[in-house]
Design an enzyme around this catalytic site. Structure first.
Site, PDB file in Angstrom:
ATOM      1  N   ASP A  29     -83.891  21.978  -2.283  1.00  0.00           N
ATOM      2  CA  ASP A  29     -83.708  20.896  -3.251  1.00  0.00           C
ATOM      3  C   ASP A  29     -82.715  19.882  -2.688  1.00  0.00           C
ATOM      4  OD1 ASP A  29     -84.061  19.845  -6.073  1.00  0.00           O
ATOM      5  OD2 ASP A  29     -81.893  20.100  -6.012  1.00  0.00           O
TER       6      ASP A  29
ATOM      7  N   THR B 199     -85.708  14.131  -5.172  1.00  0.00           N
ATOM      8  CA  THR B 199     -84.374  13.881  -4.616  1.00  0.00           C
ATOM      9  C   THR B 199     -84.419  13.784  -3.092  1.00  0.00           C
ATOM     10  OG1 THR B 199     -83.988  16.274  -4.718  1.00  0.00           O
ATOM     11  CG2 THR B 199     -83.138  14.953  -6.518  1.00  0.00           C
ATOM     12  N   THR B 200     -85.240  14.612  -2.459  1.00  0.00           N
ATOM     13  CA  THR B 200     -85.376  14.532  -0.997  1.00  0.00           C
ATOM     14  C   THR B 200     -86.124  13.256  -0.612  1.00  0.00           C
ATOM     15  OG1 THR B 200     -85.458  16.943  -0.883  1.00  0.00           O
ATOM     16  CG2 THR B 200     -86.208  15.738   1.043  1.00  0.00           C
TER      17      THR B 200
ATOM     18  N   ASP C 257     -86.830  21.468 -12.130  1.00  0.00           N
ATOM     19  CA  ASP C 257     -87.441  20.248 -11.588  1.00  0.00           C
ATOM     20  C   ASP C 257     -88.811  19.994 -12.226  1.00  0.00           C
ATOM     21  OD1 ASP C 257     -85.259  20.014 -10.012  1.00  0.00           O
ATOM     22  OD2 ASP C 257     -86.270  20.252  -8.091  1.00  0.00           O
TER      23      ASP C 257
END
Length: 506
Positions: A62, A95-96, A374
């Site tokens: 994550d 997020t990545t 998520d």
């Protein structure tokens, strides 16, 4: 003669040096997390130097978890950490992607700066490119909210796409159902507090399940019923013990044991009065946030009340009309693993549910919880903004094509399009595939008008991804806008001033 402007030991980087320092820092962060991108991404082990045993050990892919766990000194790198946090708070996933895209945009900007193109010219081109990419994304987005069956299938597909890059990928079909069922119970709300996640080490990950109602990690009291139907619940935060005088610093002296007995009797009668007030509320389930000791527990057993959770928390019982009681259909004791817990079924709000996660190690459970969070977050945002787009590099190639077609007069727009094409390239690289060949095929398919074409990373091919790889429109839009804004902000900087470190006094 030179004038010293800053304190001694303060540093300043100017112009090209400042920009280069920023861009290198941002690219380094992007390179750090880009190997975790996509369904074939790798995990990182994060180990705290201060924790002993496995307490400070985190195994995750994550982006937000990785970036907030590592100490960074570079200012631009910290900007990317912040955009990953915002992405996590706003949408819950991506997020990545947002860090990698921002880093790739800056990598392209660095090449333009080497050609002596002014940063403001690059920024203007990037802004135009962002607008074109957003327009193309919005035109490609579709919503099936009016078709209930298709809408549920879209949600399941989004959940599977989110989970396919997580530790739960092997059981993504099962957990997609769990996440969709949990989010649909919220009836459109984006408040995820009603979805509780309980982690219990032991068993297999596939033993996890969704339980309707709320599960409380407490035990039912001695001599209390294990099942209560038609529960009327009081939740309290009040001391229920008689073994100490609750005035800090108070001292009591007694001259004989008779006085001590009188004191104990007074305390017990005081507790009896409190129990009677609670029982007089007409409840059949009582849960207290503080311990309940033997004597009041015995009194509760005599009054035939249970011990569990519900409504607003009360600490005083002198005004019963002001106390809000909770209710639910059933309160029962259940066993998860080797632990006894209390389950509240058919809650008054009708929305609460609990995801019970099982797994072999605590690290596995922690990562499974992050994965479920998520997926649930993305689904709840999709219900609020029901449009969807297609994944597997499809949306990025679509936006890249639109930017390329509008980039007749701007070299910066061409660079932005190349940055977008890096996303499917990285996905293919992480899967161990020939990214040059696959991305060339993907680009050719889009220029031939097959705008729903994406990558099949499991078979190493280019396919129509409709119904196979689905993503939230809001997530994809947020990644685009946040990444371009962060890149623009970093490009604007032409001076880095670091204060002198504070001197330590011996």
């Amino acid at each position: 003669m030179s004038t010293q402007l800053f304190n001694e030991n303060a540093t300043q980087e100017r112009a090209e040096n400042a920009r280069l320092s920023n861009i290198i820092g941002a690219i380094a962060v992007g390179d750090l997390v880009k190997s975790t991108l996509g369904p074939k991404g790798m995990d990182k082990i994060l180990q705290s130097s201060s924790s002993r045993g496995d307490d400070g050990l985190v195994v995750t892919n994550d982006g937000a978890t990785i970036l907030k766990s590592i100490p960074l000194d570079n200012a631009a790198a910290k900007v990317l950490v912040n955009i990953s946090k915002v992405q996590d708070d706003e949408v819950g996933d991506g997020t990545t992607s947002v860090c990698v895209l921002a880093a790739e945009i800056l990598r392209q900007a660095e090449q333009l700066l080497d050609q002596r193109i002014h940063p403001q010219t690059i920024i203007d081109g990037f802004r135009l490119a962002t607008a074109k990419a957003r327009e193309a994304l919005e035109n490609a987005a579709v919503s099936h909210k009016d078709d209930e069956a298709q809408w549920r299938e879209d949600l399941l597909s989004i959940a599977r796409t989110t989970l396919s890059s997580k530790v739960l990928a092997a059981d993504k079909h099962k957990f997609a159902e769990v996440c969709v069922d949990a989010v649909l119970r919220l009836k459109g709300s984006t408040n995820l507090d009603r979805i509780q996640i309980i982690k219990k080490a032991g068993g297999k990950v596939s033993d996890s399940y969704l339980s309707d109602g709320f599960i409380l990690n407490k035990k039912i009291g001695v001599n209390q019923p294990r099942l209560v139907k038609g529960a009327k619940i009081l939740v309290a935060n009040t001391p229920m013990d008689t073994d100490k005088v609750k005035v800090f610093g108070a001292k009591i002296k007694v001259s004989d044991t008779a006085q001590l007995a009188d004191l104990e009797r007074a305390e017990r009668e005081k507790m009896r009065a409190k129990v009677q007030k609670i029982a007089a509320l007409g409840i059949n389930v009582f849960v207290n946030r503080q311990l309940i000791y033997n004597w009041p527990e015995q009194l509760f057993a005599d009054a035939a009340t249970g011990l569990v959770t519900g409504g607003e928390i009360a600490s005083s019982f002198d005004n019963p009309e002001l106390i809000a009681l909770g209710s639910c259909d059933t309160v029962e004791e259940i066993i998860i693993g080797e632990d006894r817990m209390v389950k509240f079924g058919g809650t008054a709000a009708g929305k609460a549910c609990t995801v019970v996660l099982r797994g072999g190690t605590n690290q596995m459970l922690d990562e499974a919880e992050r994965s479920i969070h998520d997926a649930i977050a993305v689904l709840s945002q999709t219900i609020a903004e029901p449009r969807i787009v297609y994944g597997g590099g499809c949306s990025e190639m679509l936006m890249s094509k639109a930017v390329d077609e509008a980039a007749k007069l701007s070299i910066a727009m061409e660079a932005f399009a190349r940055a977008l094409r890096q996303m499917p390239t990285i996905l293919a690289d992480n899967a161990g595939l020939d990214s040059a060949d696959l991305v060339a095929k993907l680009r050719a398919a889009h220029y031939e008008g097959r705008s729903t074409t994406g990558l099949d990373l499991f078979n190493g091919d280019v396919i129509d991804v409709v119904g196979k790889v689905t993503e939230s429109f809001k997530l994809k839009r947020q990644v685009l806008l946040s990444a371009s804004e962060a890149a623009e902000m970093i490009l604007r900087v032409d001076d880095i001033i670091r204060c002198a470190p504070r001197q330590r006094r011996n």
